[in-house]
Scaffold this active site. Structure first.
Site, PDB file in Angstrom:
ATOM      1  N   ASP A 274       0.870  -1.165   0.000  1.00  0.00           N
ATOM      2  CA  ASP A 274       0.000   0.000   0.000  1.00  0.00           C
ATOM      3  C   ASP A 274       0.915   1.225   0.000  1.00  0.00           C
ATOM      4  O   ASP A 274       2.095   1.141   0.356  1.00  0.00           O
ATOM      5  CB  ASP A 274      -0.923   0.004   1.212  1.00  0.00           C
ATOM      6  CG  ASP A 274      -2.210   0.781   0.967  1.00  0.00           C
ATOM      7  OD1 ASP A 274      -2.228   1.611   0.032  1.00  0.00           O
ATOM      8  OD2 ASP A 274      -3.182   0.574   1.701  1.00  0.00           O
ATOM      9  N   GLU A 622     -17.038  10.466   5.248  1.00  0.00           N
ATOM     10  CA  GLU A 622     -16.435   9.149   5.460  1.00  0.00           C
ATOM     11  C   GLU A 622     -15.546   8.804   4.275  1.00  0.00           C
ATOM     12  O   GLU A 622     -15.889   9.065   3.125  1.00  0.00           O
ATOM     13  CB  GLU A 622     -17.502   8.074   5.670  1.00  0.00           C
ATOM     14  CG  GLU A 622     -18.433   7.848   4.484  1.00  0.00           C
ATOM     15  CD  GLU A 622     -19.368   6.669   4.674  1.00  0.00           C
ATOM     16  OE1 GLU A 622     -19.173   5.859   5.594  1.00  0.00           O
ATOM     17  OE2 GLU A 622     -20.316   6.557   3.870  1.00  0.00           O
TER      18      GLU A 622
END
Length: 868
Positions: A274, A622
Site C-alpha cells: 500500500d 467518510e
C-alpha cells in the site's frame, strides 16, 4: 513520470517492427521475439538490466530504460467503480458497497468488463497524447477491495463488498473475471486484491496498528475472499496492508506473505505495498531501523513494488551490504515484467486486440445504460408503510429537501472518475415528473448542523490590478517554492481537476501548489463569511494575517472565516493551496450564515403533495484518512453510527406537515435510524449510486423500477450494539455472530410485489443439490434475490452463513425453480491452522428473500435440515 522524447519515434515502439520478430534482426534481443514464451522473454530482459535499473523498476513510478527501448510505466491506477482519477471522462458506476447490494455477479462482471475496455481506451489514448508513463493511465488496477466490512464505523467500508466472506468472494471473483478478461494469452487489465490482510480501520491509526485476530477468525472470516481470488480466480496482483499483523508489518509478515500467500496458495503474481507502507516499517511500526532494512525484508517477503515513496532505492545498498541477494531482486523484477508482457505492452498492437480499443468506448451508450441499471439494482427499499411508494407522477407539488438532494459529490462516491454528466436526486425527480409538476428544493440542513451559508454573488467585488478576479500562481511543487511555473487571472476561485489533468501549460493535477490573490471591496458595513473548500492543504490570509491554517491533509474539508467589513474598504485575500494525491479541488465562496427555522420550513412545505428528504452522509464525511472532525466523525471514520441528530430533528418537523415523507438515505455504511424506522413511512437506501443515481432513485420512487437490492451489511439499532472499533475478533460482529436484534439485517430488502417459497428439496450426499420454487404472488413484475443460508454445528460456528444467492426476474403470477449446489468445502469450518474440520451433526438450511426468521415482502424463508 516524464517519458524520454525520442521514445515516440524509435522503431522499437511504433510501426510494423514494434516488438515482433522483424526487430530481431535489427536488435538481436530475445525479449523482443514474440515467438518466445513470456517467461523466456522476461528472463532475457531482466538479465540485461543493471542492479540500479532493476531496483528502479520496483517503484510504482518505473522509469524508462532508453537503451533497451523500455518505456516508463506507473503501476498506480484504480478502478473501484469505473476507471478512477483519470484525466479523461469515464463512466462512473455505483460505489462498491452499492454494487454489492445488487447481489448480482453477472452485473458486476459486466461492469468490470466495460471498465477494463474504458481503461484500455485510456491507455491507448494516453500514448497518443504523450501521457505514457503517467499515473492513472496504466493497466494495473489496485482493485478490488475485498476486506471484510466488520464495523460500520470504518470510513473505507464503502469500497468493499460488505461484511460477508462468501458474498465478498463471489462479487470480487466476478469483478476480477470481468476486468482481466478471458483471452488465452493476454490480460485485458490486471486486477489486484487488497488490502492483504485483516485491514478495516480505524483510519487515523492505520499506520501504527498491530492487529492480532484469533486464528479461527483469520481463516473463517478475513482470508476466504483472498483465497478465492488467488487460488480460483487467479487475480494478477495483491496489495499488502499498512497495519502490522501479529507484530510484523503486513508487507513483511511471515505468516501472511510467505506461509499462506506464496507457499500454501502458490501465488505467483505480483505484490505491491500500500502507498507509503514500506516507510511505516521504520517510521511508525518501528520494527526496522532503516529504509534499507525495511526494503530488504519486504522484498524477501515477496513485496515486489513499493508505492508512494522511494525507500526501495536503498535496495542497491542492501545488495552491496549483503542484506539481500541480487537474485532475490530478480525474482521481483521478473514478476513485474511478466505482468507487463501479459498485458501486451511489448507486443505489436496487431497481436493484442485490446490494444486496438478506440476512445469511442469511453462513456459509450451501453456503458452508461449499465451504470443506470446497476444504480437501480443497488437501491434497497427498507420501509414502505401503507404503500406510500411508489409516488404518483400526477402530484401537483413535490418538495425535495436535504443535504444530499443536489450533491454530486455524494452520488459519485470516492475513488471515482469524472463523467460528462452527473444526475443528482433533485435533477432526477425534475426529469421524471416534467414541467407540469412543481418541484421545490430546500437544502435546509448540512449533514450535522442547521446553519447554512447562503451564498452571495460577489464576483464583481474581486479585483486584481484593474481586472476582475484572482491572480493565480501555479508551482510545480507542493510548497510554493521558487518561481511560479505559470500565472493567469481567473474570474473566480472554483477549480476542480482530476489527478493528471492538465491545469496550465505543462502542469498536471497532482504534486503542485498554487496561490490565489485578490482585492475584495466591501459593499456594506457588517460582515461577510468566506467558505474555503479544498481536497488537500490550504491557508487563508486576510491583509497578510493567516486566519485559516489547514495546511496538513484535509481532503473534502471546508472551513469558514467571518470578516467584519466596512463599506468601501478593500481587503487583500490570499488563498494558498497544495495538492499531493487524488483529485484537485479548491473553491472560495462568500455569503451569510442563516439558521434554518424548522417550523417555518414545515409551514412552507405543508401544501406539497409529498416530501422527499435526501439525507444520510457522504464521502465528504467518510473515507480514507480524512481530516474531518464534525460531531460523529473522526479522520474518515465515524464515532457514532446514528443518523446525525439535526437530520432526525428535521424529519420530525417535516412529519408534522401530515404529508407523506420519503427518506432517501445516501451512505457508504450502515446508519442507525431507530426513530425513522418507526415513524417515517417510506425509507429508501440509495448508497452512492454513481453518475445516474438521481435517475435511478426517481425510477424507484415513481414506480418505473421495482426495487430488489439487499443489504450487504447489518444495520444496527444503536452504538451500543457495537464492540470496540479496534477489536478485530468477530465476537458479536456482523450477522454471522451478532446475537442482538438488528434494525435491518444483512440480506434485507423489500419490493413493490410479493414472493413466496415452496417445495424446498435437498438431494445428494457429498455434494448437495438444493432446489426451491419461487413464485411472484403480487400484482407487479419484479426481481427477487434468492438467498441460501446454512447453520452448521460447532462451538465457534456462525449463527448462520450465506452459501448461495441468485438474483432472478419473475413476472407477476409466475414461478421458477431455483437450484444451488453446496459442497462439503463450503460447509466446512477451518481450524486454527486453516484446515477443514470434520463436521458431525445437523446442518440447518434456509432459503428465502432474506435471512431465516425474517418476514418481508418475500415472506418467511423455508427451512429444512440434513444430517452429516
Amino acid at each position: 513520470m516524464r517519458l524520454i522524447a525520442k521514445m515516440f519515434v524509435t522503431p522499437l515502439l511504433i510501426g510494423a517492427c514494434a516488438w515482433g520478430p522483424a526487430c530481431q534482426a535489427q536488435n538481436g534481443y530475445p525479449f523482443q521475439n514474440t515467438a518466445l514464451s513470456f517467461e523466456k522473454r522476461v528472463d532475457d530482459l531482466v538479465g540485461r538490466l543493471t542492479l540500479e535499473e532493476k531496483v528502479a523498476q520496483m517503484l510504482n513510478t518505473a522509469p524508462a530504460i532508453p537503451r533497451l527501448g523500455i518505456p516508463a510505466y506507473d503501476w498506480w491506477n484504480e478502478v473501484l467503480h469505473g476507471v478512477a482519477r483519470t484525466p479523461y471522462r469515464v463512466t462512473v458506476y455505483p460505489q462498491a458497497i452499492g454494487m454489492a447490494a445488487t447481489f448480482d455477479t453477472n452485473s458486476i462482471k459486466r461492469m468490470a468488463d466495460y471498465s477494463a475496455l474504458e481503461g484500455r481506451a485510456i491507455f491507448n489514448k494516453a500514448q497518443q497524447d504523450g501521457r505514457e508513463g503517467q499515473r492513472y493511465v496504466g493497466l494495473t488496477y489496485w482493485t478490488p477491495n475485498i476486506n471484510i466490512f466488520r464495523d460500520p464505523r470504518w470510513g473505507r467500508g464503502q469500497e468493499t463488498y460488505g461484511e460477508d466472506p462468501f458474498l465478498t468472494a463471489m462479487m470480487g471473483s466476478a469483478f476480477v473475471r470481468g476486468l482481466q478478461g478471458n483471452d488465452p494469452k493476454y490480460l485485458k487489465a490486471a486486477a489486484c486484491a487488497k488490502h492483504y490482510a485483516v485491514h478495516s480501520g480505524p483510519e487515523p491509526s492505520r499506520h501504527v496498528d498491530n492487529v492480532s485476530p484469533t486464528d479461527y477468525d483469520l481463516w473463517n472470516t478475513y482470508l476466504p475472499a483472498f483465497k478465492q481470488l488467488i487460488t480460483q480466480t487467479h487475480v494478477a496482483g495483491v496489495m499488502c496492508a499498512y497495519n502490522a499483523f501479529k507484530s510484523q508489518p503486513c508487507c513483511g509478515s511471515d505468516q501472511l506473505m510467505i506461509d499462506i500467500l506464496r507457499n500454501r496458495w502458490q501465488f505467483n503474481g505480483y505484490v505491491t505495498s500500500d502507498c507509503w507502507a514500506i516507510d511505516d516499517f521504520f517510521k511508525n511500526h518501528k520494527t526496522h531501523k532503516t529504509a534499507e532494512d525495511a526494503s530488504a525484508d519486504a522484498v524477501l517477503h515477496g513485496t515486489d513494488v513499493e508505492c508512494g515513496t522511494d525507500a526501495y532505492l536503498s535496495l542497491v545498498k542492501a545488495v552491496k551490504d549483503g542484506l539481500i541477494a541480487e537474485k532475490q531482486i530478480d525474482v521481483s523484477v521478473k514478476r513485474l515484467f511478466l505482468i507487463r508482457f501479459q498485458l501486451g505492452m511489448f507486443d505489436p498492437k496487431e497481436m493484442v486486440s485490446f490494444a486496438q480499443t478506440p476512445a469511442s468506448v469511453l462513456e459509450s451508450a451501453s456503458h452508461k445504460a449499465h451504470a443506470l441499471e446497476m444504480a437501480r439494482q443497488s437501491i434497497v427499499l427498507l420501509r414502505n408503510q401503507n404503500n406510500v411508494l411508489p409516488l404518483s407522477k400526477q402530484l401537483k407539488k413535490i418538495a425535495v429537501v436535504g443535504p444530499n438532494a443536489d450533491n454530486a459529490i455524494a452520488v459519485l462516491g470516492n475513488y471515482n472518475g469524472t463523467p460528462s454528466q452527473t444526475v443528482t436526486l433533485l435533477q432526477g425527480i425534475r426529469d421524471k415528473v416534467g414541467p407540469n409538476v412543481q418541484v421545490v428544493f430546500e437544502k435546509a440542513v448540512n449533514f450535522t448542523n442547521d446553519t447554512l451559508l447562503q451564498y452571495a454573488d460577489v464576483a464583481n467585488q474581486y479585483h486584481w490590478q484593474g481586472k476582475q478576479g484572482f491572480y493565480a500562481e501555479y508551482y510545480n511543487n507542493t510548497e510554493l517554492k521558487g518561481q511560479p511555473l505559470a500565472t493567469r487571472i481567473e474570474p473566480a476561485l472554483d477549480n476542480n481537476w482530476q489527478e493528471g489533468q492538465l491545469i496550465i501549460d505543462t502542469l498536471k493535477g497532482y504534486h503542485f501548489s498554487a496561490r490565489y490573490t485578490t482585492d475584495f471591496t466591501a459593499n456594506t458595513t457588517g460582515s461577510m463569511s468566506f467558505e474555503l473548500d479544498a481536497d488537500d492543504g490550504y491557508r487563508f490570509l486576510v491583509d497578510g494575517k493567516e486566519v485559516i491554517n489547514a495546511w496538513t491533509r484535509n481532503r473534502w474539508g471546508a472551513r469558514t472565516y467571518k470578516l467584519n467589513t466596512e463599506a468601501g474598504t478593500t481587503y487583500r485575500l490570499v488563498v494558498e493551496y497544495y495538492q499531493a494525491e487524488g483529485k484537485a479541488n479548491v473553491k472560495l465562496k462568500a455569503g451569510h450564515f442563516i439558521r434554518t427555522d424548522f417550523a417555518a420550513l414545515a409551514s412552507r412545505l405543508k401544501n406539497a403533495d409529498a416530501i422527499v428528504y435526501a439525507g444520510g452522509i457522504s464521502p465528504q464525511l467518510e473515507g480514507e484518512e480524512m481530516r474531518v472532525d464534525y460531531p460523529g466523525f473522526n479522520g474518515g471514520d465515524r464515532t457514532s453510527i446514528l443518523l446525525p441528530k439535526v437530520q432526525t430533528e428535521l424529519l420530525q418537523a417535516l412529519q408534522t406537515t401530515g404529508k407523506p415523507v420519503v427518506f432517501v438515505m445516501m451512505t457508504g455504511s450502515a446508519i442507525a435510524i431507530p426513530w425513522e424506522a418507526e415513524y417515517i413511512p417510506a425509507i429508501v437506501n440509495a448508497w452512492y449510486g454513481g453518475q445516474s443515481a438521481g435517475t435511478a432513485i426517481a425510477d424507484v420512487l415513481f414506480g418505473d423500477y421495482n426495487p430488489a437490492g439487499r443489504l450487504p451489511v447489518t444495520f444496527y439499532g444503536s452504538d451500543a450494539d457495537l464492540p470496540g472499533f479496534t477489536d478485530y475478533t468477530m465476537h458479536n460482529r456482523t450477522y454471522r455472530y451478532f446475537t442482538g436484534k438488528p434494525l435491518y439485517g444483512f440480506g434485507y430488502g423489500l419490493s413493490y410485489t410479493r414472493f413466496s417459497y415452496q417445495n424446498l428439496r435437498v438431494t445428494g450426499k457429498n455434494k448437495y443439490t438444493i432446489a426451491v420454487q419461487v413464485t411472484n404472488t403480487g400484482n407487479r413484475d419484479g426481481e427477487e434475490v434468492v438467498q441460501l443460508y446454512t447453520t452448521v454445528p460447532g462451538k465457534e460456528a456462525p449463527l448462520r452463513s450465506l452459501k448461495g444467492f441468485q438474483r432472478i426476474a419473475l413476472k407477476k403470477g409466475k414461478s421458477r425453480t431455483v437450484t444451488f449446489i453446496v459442497t462439503p468445502e463450503q460447509l466446512a469450518l477451518l481450524d486454527n491452522n486453516g484446515k477443514p474440520e470434520t463436521l458431525k451433526g445437523k446442518v440447518m438450511i434456509a432459503v428465502g428473500g432474506s435471512q431465516p426468521g425474517t418476514a418481508t415482502t418475500s415472506g418467511t424463508p423455508v427451512q429444512t435440515s440434513i444430517e452429516l
